[in-house]
Write an enzyme that holds these catalytic residues in place. Structure first.
Site, PDB file in Angstrom:
ATOM      1  N   LYS A 178       0.821  -1.208   0.000  1.00 17.77           N
ATOM      2  CA  LYS A 178       0.000   0.000   0.000  1.00 17.77           C
ATOM      3  C   LYS A 178       0.860   1.266   0.000  1.00 17.77           C
ATOM      4  O   LYS A 178       0.639   2.191  -0.767  1.00 17.77           O
ATOM      5  CB  LYS A 178      -0.908  -0.028   1.236  1.00 17.77           C
ATOM      6  CG  LYS A 178      -1.488   1.330   1.602  1.00 17.77           C
ATOM      7  CD  LYS A 178      -2.213   1.264   2.936  1.00 17.77           C
ATOM      8  CE  LYS A 178      -2.693   2.629   3.349  1.00 17.77           C
ATOM      9  NZ  LYS A 178      -2.020   3.318   4.386  1.00 17.77           N
ATOM     10  N   ASN A 179       1.859   1.319   0.888  1.00 17.79           N
ATOM     11  CA  ASN A 179       2.636   2.554   1.015  1.00 17.79           C
ATOM     12  C   ASN A 179       3.446   2.847  -0.238  1.00 17.79           C
ATOM     13  O   ASN A 179       3.637   4.000  -0.614  1.00 17.79           O
ATOM     14  CB  ASN A 179       3.547   2.485   2.245  1.00 17.79           C
ATOM     15  CG  ASN A 179       2.744   2.511   3.543  1.00 17.79           C
ATOM     16  OD1 ASN A 179       1.536   2.767   3.516  1.00 17.79           O
ATOM     17  ND2 ASN A 179       3.383   2.256   4.665  1.00 17.79           N
TER      18      ASN A 179
ATOM     19  N   ARG B  76      -5.132  10.806   3.051  1.00 20.49           N
ATOM     20  CA  ARG B  76      -3.796  11.216   3.460  1.00 20.49           C
ATOM     21  C   ARG B  76      -2.809  11.119   2.296  1.00 20.49           C
ATOM     22  O   ARG B  76      -1.906  11.937   2.151  1.00 20.49           O
ATOM     23  CB  ARG B  76      -3.306  10.349   4.603  1.00 20.49           C
ATOM     24  CG  ARG B  76      -1.852  10.602   4.889  1.00 20.49           C
ATOM     25  CD  ARG B  76      -1.420  10.199   6.249  1.00 20.49           C
ATOM     26  NE  ARG B  76      -1.987  11.036   7.254  1.00 20.49           N
ATOM     27  CZ  ARG B  76      -2.565  10.575   8.335  1.00 20.49           C
ATOM     28  NH1 ARG B  76      -2.686   9.305   8.505  1.00 20.49           N
ATOM     29  NH2 ARG B  76      -3.037  11.388   9.238  1.00 20.49           N
TER      30      ARG B  76
ATOM     31  N   ASP C  10      -5.763   9.031  10.008  1.00 20.96           N
ATOM     32  CA  ASP C  10      -5.800   8.145  11.178  1.00 20.96           C
ATOM     33  C   ASP C  10      -5.759   8.853  12.515  1.00 20.96           C
ATOM     34  O   ASP C  10      -5.171   9.903  12.637  1.00 20.96           O
ATOM     35  CB  ASP C  10      -4.489   7.341  11.208  1.00 20.96           C
ATOM     36  CG  ASP C  10      -4.594   6.014  10.545  1.00 20.96           C
ATOM     37  OD1 ASP C  10      -5.699   5.656  10.162  1.00 20.96           O
ATOM     38  OD2 ASP C  10      -3.573   5.345  10.419  1.00 20.96           O
TER      39      ASP C  10
ATOM     40  N   ASP D  59       4.624  -0.091  11.900  1.00 18.09           N
ATOM     41  CA  ASP D  59       3.340  -0.670  11.494  1.00 18.09           C
ATOM     42  C   ASP D  59       3.161  -2.101  11.977  1.00 18.09           C
ATOM     43  O   ASP D  59       2.052  -2.625  11.960  1.00 18.09           O
ATOM     44  CB  ASP D  59       3.190  -0.635   9.968  1.00 18.09           C
ATOM     45  CG  ASP D  59       2.837   0.753   9.475  1.00 18.09           C
ATOM     46  OD1 ASP D  59       2.372   1.571  10.284  1.00 18.09           O
ATOM     47  OD2 ASP D  59       3.029   1.028   8.280  1.00 18.09           O
TER      48      ASP D  59
ATOM     49  N   MET E  72       7.829   5.896  17.562  1.00 16.15           N
ATOM     50  CA  MET E  72       7.640   6.841  16.463  1.00 16.15           C
ATOM     51  C   MET E  72       6.261   7.504  16.421  1.00 16.15           C
ATOM     52  O   MET E  72       6.111   8.566  15.848  1.00 16.15           O
ATOM     53  CB  MET E  72       7.954   6.164  15.129  1.00 16.15           C
ATOM     54  CG  MET E  72       9.451   5.868  14.998  1.00 16.15           C
ATOM     55  SD  MET E  72       9.855   4.754  13.648  1.00 16.15           S
ATOM     56  CE  MET E  72       9.499   5.764  12.227  1.00 16.15           C
TER      57      MET E  72
END
Length: 435
Positions: free
Chosen positions: A23-24, A98, A122, A320, A342
């Site tokens: 996805k990223n 985003r 988010d 993640d 983070m």
């Protein structure tokens, strides 16, 4: 009422599962099509909301989008409607996504201007976009915030290469600045650049399009500006967050699972972190095979102190997957300290896990100690709501391992990041229904 998943847990699963495209990476490389008027083909695109919205947004802007098959699209950004960026349609679409920040770098590079609505997203604490803006400013862009319509207007008619030291190694920030710099005049140097595999993929793709980027894979990128870029073909890496999620799922449910086509060399330390939790996995070709395990024991450090697992910028462990590691540790033997450095408020879903019977001490917004149950006690099913993408899948894994029925609401948070997750889990034998 939003959709929900109803899960009857406590059953071992079995079979093969193939991770979706990352996805990223998708959000970055799909934005990069705006850098050229030539055709670009991208394959292994995941069918998820965040990515589909971005593709739709590009279509609205005038990009010619063709779907060739389930996971492959071509994009031709010949005639872009730059007035679209001042429109209400863009505000409502761009504002809710985003990933829409990622189109700014390419637009500035190619057209010298862009507009961005104030971003949303988010609930995982503040995600600053300063890194993006500071980078663009160093290249010579000027920002003008208009409080009446909530837009930033950006003028970048004369981008010049320069030395940029990023205030944080932001992945999207680095990607955006790289895309702005490839067509700037002169040489840009980015130090403290993010070096995630996604970003390496973007840089390799840009180089195939005619960019001159060196230092790929390191935190010091050098970009020699070129006058124009051409078309290319690109295939996305498999999603390493899904791969990690499936490793955790197998261990926690005591299942024998093979994860297909994982591009193992790109996974960095992810497999090792799961091995530290005592999970057995073996590489077979480019597949990860996880045998059914009744039991997994967390290692201690060499001096006998409690294992700590913390996130860090790549090649450190990705934030993640920390929620996944936290959930998987619930049924391990031994204890582990999870330190989420983070992002803040990413650990706030532990209250749901406590309701299910987990032994977790939340120390503060960044740290949680998990005292493993060693599968002596099964979690119990409950009703819960998913706060963000990654917590959602962690709760899903917990529910699949729990005794009895669980209901997870707000699953669109999960589906922003994981395609057809219910169908793919059913194929492994999971009892999961969408209501």
């Amino acid at each position: 009422m939003n959709n929900a998943f109803v899960i009857n847990g406590g059953k071992p699963l079995k079979g093969e599962i193939t991770p979706q495209g990352a996805k990223n990476e998708a959000l970055q490389v799909i934005s990069a099509v705006l850098l050229t008027d030539q055709k670009i083909t991208i394959s292994n695109i995941p069918d998820i909301k965040d990515v589909n919205k971005l593709i739709e947004l590009l279509g609205d802007m005038g990009v010619i989008v063709e779907k060739i098959d389930d996971d492959t699209y071509t994009f031709t950004a010949k005639d872009i409607d730059l007035d679209f960026f001042q429109s209400e349609a863009f505000k409502s679409k761009g504002g809710g996504l985003r990933g829409s920040i990622m189109i700014v770098g390419p637009l500035l590079a190619r057209f010298g201007k862009a507009a961005i609505p104030k971003p949303g997203g988010d609930k995982i604490g503040r995600r600053r976009l300063d890194t993006h803006f500071l980078g663009f400013e160093k290249l010579g862009a000027r920002f003008d915030y208009n409080p009446d319509n909530g837009f930033f207007n950006v003028d970048a008619s004369n981008l010049q290469g320069t030395y940029i030291l990023l205030d944080e190694a932001s992945v999207t920030g680095t990607a955006n600045i790289v895309m702005a710099a490839v067509l700037a005049k002169g040489v840009t140097t980015i130090y403290n650049a993010a070096c995630e595999p996604y970003l390496q993929q973007l840089c390799k793709m840009l180089n195939r399009m005619g960019a001159k980027i060196s230092g790929i894979g390191s935190n010091l990128l050098t970009i020699e500006g070129v006058t124009s870029l051409g078309g290319t073909e690109h295939r996305l890496l498999p999603d390493m967050i899904e791969i990690g999620s499936f490793i955790g799922l197998a261990a926690m449910t005591g299942s024998e699972i093979t994860i297909k086509d994982v591009k193992y060399p790109e996974l960095g330390m992810i497999p090792d972190v799961f091995k530290r939790l005592g999970i057995k996995l073996e590489l077979r070709g480019d597949d990860i095979y996880i045998p059914a395990q009744d039991h997994y024991e967390i290692e201690t450090f060499i001096d006998g102190s409690i294992m700590t697992i913390a996130d860090a910028p790549w090649p450190g462990f990705t934030p993640d997957l920390l929620s996944i590691v936290l959930v998987v540790a619930i049924q391990a033997k031994g204890s582990v300290l999870i330190h989420q450095k983070m992002f803040e408020s990413r650990l706030f879903f532990v209250d749901k896990l406590l309701d299910m019977g987990a032994q977790i001490i939340l120390c503060d917004p960044h740290r949680a100690t998990v005292i493993g149950l060693d599968k002596q006690v099964q979690l119990r099913g409950i009703s819960m709501t998913s706060p963000d993408i990654r917590a959602g899948v962690s709760l899903l894994i917990a529910a699949l391992s729990a005794q009895g029925k669980s209901t997870i609401y707000n699953i669109e948070q999960i589906e922003r990041g994981y395609q057809h997750i219910d169908a793919r889990l059913k194929a492994l034998g999971a009892d999961i229904t969408r209501i």
